[in-house]
Structures are given as C-alpha cells and as structure tokens.
Design an enzyme around this catalytic site. Structure first.
Site, short mmCIF file in Angstrom:
data_model
loop_
_atom_site.label_atom_id
_atom_site.label_comp_id
_atom_site.label_asym_id
_atom_site.label_seq_id
_atom_site.Cartn_x
_atom_site.Cartn_y
_atom_site.Cartn_z
N ASP A 557 0.86 -1.18 0.00
CA ASP A 557 0.00 0.00 0.00
C ASP A 557 0.90 1.23 0.00
O ASP A 557 1.92 1.26 0.69
CB ASP A 557 -0.91 0.03 1.22
N GLU A 559 0.84 5.58 0.21
CA GLU A 559 0.13 6.85 0.41
C GLU A 559 0.83 7.90 -0.43
O GLU A 559 2.06 7.86 -0.61
CB GLU A 559 0.12 7.23 1.88
N HIS A 695 -5.75 4.19 5.84
CA HIS A 695 -4.99 5.18 5.07
C HIS A 695 -3.59 5.42 5.64
O HIS A 695 -2.97 6.45 5.30
CB HIS A 695 -5.75 6.51 4.94
N ASP A 700 -2.93 -0.65 6.04
CA ASP A 700 -3.73 -1.02 4.87
C ASP A 700 -3.17 -2.25 4.17
O ASP A 700 -3.91 -3.11 3.69
CB ASP A 700 -3.80 0.15 3.88
#
Length: 726
Positions: A557, A559, A695, A700
């Site tokens: 994941d 961001e 998030h 995640d």
C-alpha cells in the site's frame, strides 16, 4: 532536432547517384546510365523539382505542391521535366490507382459533373470512393486530373535504384534525410561501400520477383487472374542464381497464399497446386503435398515424401516429411509436436498472476529450489553467434555489408553465410577450443564494438552474464555445433530457441516453457532438435495455474500527495510478505515526496509535511523496496494505483519494476460476490478483518493481506471439492 540545408534533397540524390555510378556501375544498363546523364543535364531548378517528386510516397503528385523555398522558378523547372518526358499527365492505366489516394473533397470535385446520383456530401470517404470506382470515367475526368496532378515516369527504374542502394523494393529516398536528422540509426563501415549484388543478372532477377511481390500486395482479389495472366505472358527469368531462385520461390508461395485465401470460386485447390509447383520454398512444398494428399494423389505424395527424407533441402522440410509420412502412411495418430508436449515432465505449479510473466514465474520457482534459471530464448544464441562471427559478418567485405544502411549482412539475408565463408567460419571456430579462448574473443569484440547497430542481436549490459555460463558449463564442441548449424541455415535457426537455460547439480539444460493453451510451433521443434543433435539436454516444461504454497506474495500500500502518478509523489510505503498464508516479513517507511502535501491529503492520511521533512527520499529506499519484492507477486487493493505509483517512482530512481500483479478488489468480487461494498474499509468490516489506522500504508497492507489469505483459503476449498467430485 537537427536542421538540414535548403537543398538537402538534391544533395542526398547526388549521394545516391554516386553510390550507383561507383560500386553499382556494373549493375546498370545503358538506359539506366542514360537516365542519370539526363538528370545531370537538367537545370538546377528542374533537378530540385524532380527530387522533391521522387521523395513523395506516390508517383502521382499535386502540381500546386511543388513550390519550395530552394526552388527559384518551380513552373519553369516543371515545364522542363515535361519536355524531357520525366513527368507526364496522368495516364488512363494509372487512373484507378490515383483514385485510391484522392481525399473526399477531391473525389467530390472529380465527380461534380457525374450524371449518376452521387452520395451526400456528408457521406464518408469510403462511400465516395466506392462511387468513384463504379462511375468515374477517365475520359470525362482527364481535364480535371491534369489540372491537379502529374505522374512521374520512372517509378520502376527508381525502385530498382533504391533496391540496389537499400536492398528493399519498399525503400524510400527520405531514409537519407532521416539518417541526417538522427531519426534513423545507421552503422559505420569498416571497409569501402560496395555493391550488394555481384552481377546484373542477380540484381535484376531478385528485383523482378520482389517487385512482383509488391505489385501482388496492391492487387485486388478480382484482378488476380489478370495478374497471373500477365506472369504467363512475361515468363519468369531463366536465371539460375541461388538468391534469385530463392526470391522466385518466396514470390510464388506468396501468390499461392493469396489464391488459397481468395473468396473467388475459380481459385480452387487445383489452381493453387499449379502455382505451388513453381516454388521450392519449404512452406510451399508442404502446402502442396498436403493439398495433393487431400486430392487423393497418395502414391505420388508418398514417393515425394520418401525422396525428401532421403535427401532433404532443409531441416524444415525434413521434419515435415518425417512427421507427415509417419501419420499418413504408418498409421501414427499424433504429430511430433504433440509427442514432444506429451513427453514433457510434470507441470510446474504457478499462480495465475504469472499469465503474462510465465518465464519469470518459472525462474522464481527454480530459484526457490536453489536452481539457477536464466531467460535465454533467442537472445543467448543470436548474441553468441553475432559476437563470435563479428569479424566475418561485419568486417569481411565478402559478407555483403554494402553501405551504412545495412544491418544484416547479405550472406545472412540470402542464407548463404556458411556456403560462401566456410573456410573463414571453420578457422574462427578452430581458434575457440577452450571456454577461456571463447570468452576472451567475445569480450574483445564487445569492448571494441559495443552499441554498434547490427541486425543479429541487440546490445545490453547483461549479455556476457548470459553467455558466460553457457561457455563455461557446456562442452565447447556442443556450442560450436549449434553455431555451425546457424551459419548453415540462419533463416531457420535464428529463432525458436528454448525459453530458459537451467543450471543445477546435473549440469546445464535448456527448457521450453508452455503455459495452458500454448502450442509448440514448427520452428521451435526444429530449433530444439538442433540443440538436441548438438548434444544438449532439452526439455519441455508445462505450467499449470494452481495455488503454490511456496509462492511469495508482497502486499503493498502506498500513500501519496494525490491521485495521478505522473504529477504526484509517494509519501509512505507499507509492505507485507506472505508465504503459505502467513505473514513472514514487514517493511514500512515514510518518504519525503520533495513537494507540498495538500491539506486534504493530510486530513485523509494523517501524514503531514512536518512528518516527512526528515524522511528519506524515494531514491534512498528504492533498493530496499526492490529487494523486498524480489521474485514475488505484487498484490494491492486497487492494484493499478499502487503499482503505477511505485513503477513511476522506480523509474525516477533509475530502476525497473516488472512484477506479476493481483488485485484484492477483483479477487474479492469474484470469490465473495454480492457484498455491499468492496472498498478496503467496508470489505474488512464484512469479512471480519482488523483495520486499525485506515490510510496508513502498513496497516492497509496488512488488511489487504488478510483479504488475500481469505480468498486463497476459499479457492483452495473449492479446488478440493472439485477434485473430490472428479
């Protein structure tokens, strides 16, 4: 981009003529020489206009398109060309051909006075073209055509000249400009430019059949009979030069294929067989024998197959003859290709994520077993062939590198490399009796010529890493045997090699990898048999899509500062490695995006500009990410988002991300249909998976790993049920 002088078209044409009058003088007849002399006698403006015409794609040129800055008086120049007969009004014979290049507005102008009801002005060009084909009459259109267009009169002669220069009937003069602009790469010659043909008979014989092939491509099905009648009225040359015969064989195979594909009833199998008899190309002989067998001429076919087996013209024809003979006359039910696939070893289990990365998946499978597997395919053998015989291919004038536009030497194009340079080839192989001698030679050639354009292989830095294991692990005599076979029949043995070179305790072997639905092509069979004859161990390994508990999955994941990977950057990466349903490793890091994080993104992720101020930039963590993902399947929730960002960041860091992908959204939709939502947060709620800090990258990633585990468990249970039922 580079700029060229105003008269560069004319400058290039004189360069072109210089090659023709120099190395190619013996290939020109009296009419060719008269044309060159006539061109040189033209005024400067007439020359400028004519070379502009010769640089067009079509022999039909709009008269109002010939005004250029370098031409002082284009009208006077054009009048001179008309007077010399080098250009003319559009002829009736070229009328149909010209119609094809007119745009819709021109077609409408041409047909403005047609008594037939024309299509609507808004109708598509295709409809207007059909109308023109049906109703346009040359006599009624002649005045309009000649106001608009002219026809150059030296199309075939110019095509012959281009064939002498480039070796291709489809070549264009603008290739010289593309070279000077840096658009087209060329090679440096180690010797003076030379003709690519030894005699006018060879040059004109090859040109004749290649020009016919080009004309055939532009011939409609309805005109095929007329085309064949033209061939019969102008019988083929009696030229017996090997390269001309090969060009003839290719042409008649090309013609036969058109007839076999033609929807017209008169082009039946008997008609095609008569055309096929003109060709000794392996594909043509095979097709003819199959058709003759279908017609019931079995004894005739049997006799010819036996003759081929006793004295084959090529390995391709021999393999076909043996296979067809066994199946049709020895009651054998399966082909050699099928037999090889059936005899292959037990299948390798791979996750279906490798569907577009099959060889990569097999290499990773072997790596987990401590076995080295390298993707070799055609790269290995072409590179070794090119590097071994570089002096013979690109430094020996006899190989036929005629000018800077030649990538592939003439002897390879004509498949006569060994026949004409046997002494030099055997002398080269005699010098390479030990692995060290061969490695030294390859290294010297690579050092001197790295990056030089050639048509045999592409340069890259890992070539020697691929070649070295072969030269050090395999007996030299075996490697020599393969290269000798390639030299004898480069056309057949330049591709189709096995996908992998595998090295384990038993030694070195080659493996052809076949995924479900893949077939073994004839050229692969021939090349694999060449390796076997040389003494190499060769195997075919099948792949089956199934869950492999030893397969590593990296669930990722990221961001970011925004949603577009082209303009936004990564702020955090979280990864977990899963093997056999268990998380075996984790990795996480904030990343300094080197740009401002918008407030809305901070509100969503909790990652602020202050938090990443002292974090490493992506380039500093790229190696760690690369190593963590090594030989794994890349998994993410909405995988294209995370993969796209990491791939772009890796590119900025000078690295390459190329992994098979799985998407937990798609997997969950397929395995757990009918859920209210498949967003990460809602999906975790519905499946009972813990998600603490949504998030944030690692949290995640861990949640997505939980989804992956449940999906795989469900898939495994379904497979067990299906196996029990079967």
């Amino acid at each position: 981009m580079k700029t060229l002088p105003p008269t560069y078209y004319l400058d290039h044409f004189y360069e072109f003529l210089g090659y023709l009058e120099g190395p190619c003088a013996h290939l020109l007849n009296a009419a060719d020489k008269d044309f060159i002399a006539e061109f040189k006698a033209l005024s400067h403006d007439a020359q400028l206009v004519l070379v502009r015409i010769y640089n067009r794609q079509s022999v039909y040129v709009r008269r109002d398109s010939l005004s250029y800055e370098e031409i002082d008086n284009p009208r006077a120049g054009l009048n001179e060309l008309f007077a010399a007969g080098l250009v003319n009004d559009v002829s009736e014979t070229g009328f149909a051909r010209l119609l094809e290049q007119l745009n819709k507005a021109e077609l409408q102008s041409l047909l403005a006075e047609s008594p037939q009801k024309a299509p609507a002005k808004s109708a598509k060009k295709a409809l207007w073209f059909e109308f023109a084909q049906a109703h346009a009459v040359f006599s009624a259109s002649e005045d309009w055509l000649n106001e608009q267009y002219l026809e150059q009169q030296q199309e075939q002669r110019l095509a012959y000249f281009l064939f002498l220069y480039f070796g291709n009937v489809r070549a264009r003069l603008n290739q010289l400009s593309m070279r000077d602009l840096g658009v087209m790469r060329t090679r440096q010659l180690s010797h003076e430019a030379q003709a690519r043909f030894t005699s006018a008979d060879e040059a004109r014989g090859q040109f004749y059949y290649r020009w016919l092939g080009l004309s055939l491509k532009n011939t409609q099905d309805q005109a095929l009979d007329e085309f064949i009648a033209m061939l019969e009225e102008n019988p083929a040359t009696t030229n017996r030069i090997a390269s001309v015969l090969e060009a003839r064989d290719r042409f008649y195979w090309q013609l036969a294929k058109r007839l076999l594909q033609s929807p017209l009833e008169q082009h039946d199998d008997h008609y095609s067989i008569q055309i096929l008899k003109h060709s000794r190309a392996a594909d043509a002989v095979e097709k003819r024998l199959r058709l003759e067998y279908q017609q019931g001429w079995k004894e005739q076919v049997k006799s010819e197959l036996e003759a081929i087996i006793d004295d084959p013209d090529s390995e391709t024809l021999y393999v076909f003859a043996v296979d067809f003979y066994q199946r049709k006359f020895h009651r054998k039910r399966t082909s050699m290709l099928t037999d090889m696939l059936r005899d292959s070893s037990a299948p390798i289990p791979l996750d279906e994520a490798y569907v577009s990365h099959v060889e990569q998946g097999v290499c990773a499978y072997y790596e987990r077993q401590g076995i080295t597997a390298l993707r070799s395919e055609n790269v290995l053998w072409r590179a070794l062939f090119g590097l071994t015989f570089w002096p013979e291919l690109y430094q020996n004038p006899k190989a036929g590198v005629s000018n800077e536009f030649d990538w592939l030497p003439r002897l390879l194009k004509q498949n006569t490399f060994y026949a004409e340079l046997e002494h030099e080839i055997e002398a080269r192989l005699a010098q390479l009796q030990t692995p060290q001698q061969w490695l030294t030679h390859v290294l010297q050639v690579s050092t001197r010529h790295y990056g030089q354009v050639n048509g045999v292989f592409s340069w890259h830095q890992s070539l020697l890493e691929l070649i070295k294991p072969l030269l050090t692990q395999a007996p030299v005599v075996q490697t020599q045997a393969v290269l000798r076979a390639m030299a004898r029949d480069y056309h057949q043995l330049s591709d189709g090699f096995a996908d992998l070179m595998v090295l384990d305790e038993q030694g070195l072997r080659f493996e052809e990898i076949k995924a479900p639905g893949d077939s073994l092509r004839r050229n692969q069979l021939i090349t694999l048999q060449c390796l076997k004859k040389a003494g190499f161990e060769v195997a075919i390994r099948r792949v089956e899509w199934m869950y492999n508990p030893d397969q590593a999955y990296v669930v990722v994941d990221v961001e970011t500062t925004g949603g577009n990977h082209s303009s936004h950057r990564v702020t955090e990466v979280g990864m977990v490695k899963v093997i056999n349903g268990q998380v075996v490793d984790r990795w996480q890091s904030l990343v300094n995006p080197q740009r401002y994080i918008p407030a809305r993104i901070t509100e969503l992720t909790g990652i602020s500009n202050e938090m990443v101020a002292d974090a490493p930039v992506f380039e500093a963590v790229a190696e760690a990410i690369d190593e963590f993902c090594q030989d794994a399947i890349f998994v993410a929730h909405n995988v294209n988002f995370d993969y796209g960002f990491l791939k772009r960041e890796m590119e900025r860091a000078g690295r390459r991300l190329n992994l098979p992908k799985l998407c937990t959204v798609r997997m969950a939709r397929k395995q757990f249909p009918g859920l209210a939502s498949y967003s990460l947060g809602r999906l975790c709620e519905q499946l009972g998976i813990e998600l603490v800090r949504h998030h944030r990258a690692l949290d995640d990633a861990c949640a997505a790993a939980g989804i992956l585990r449940l999906v795989q468990q469900s898939q495994l249970q379904q497979n067990l049920i299906q196996q029990a039922r079967s």
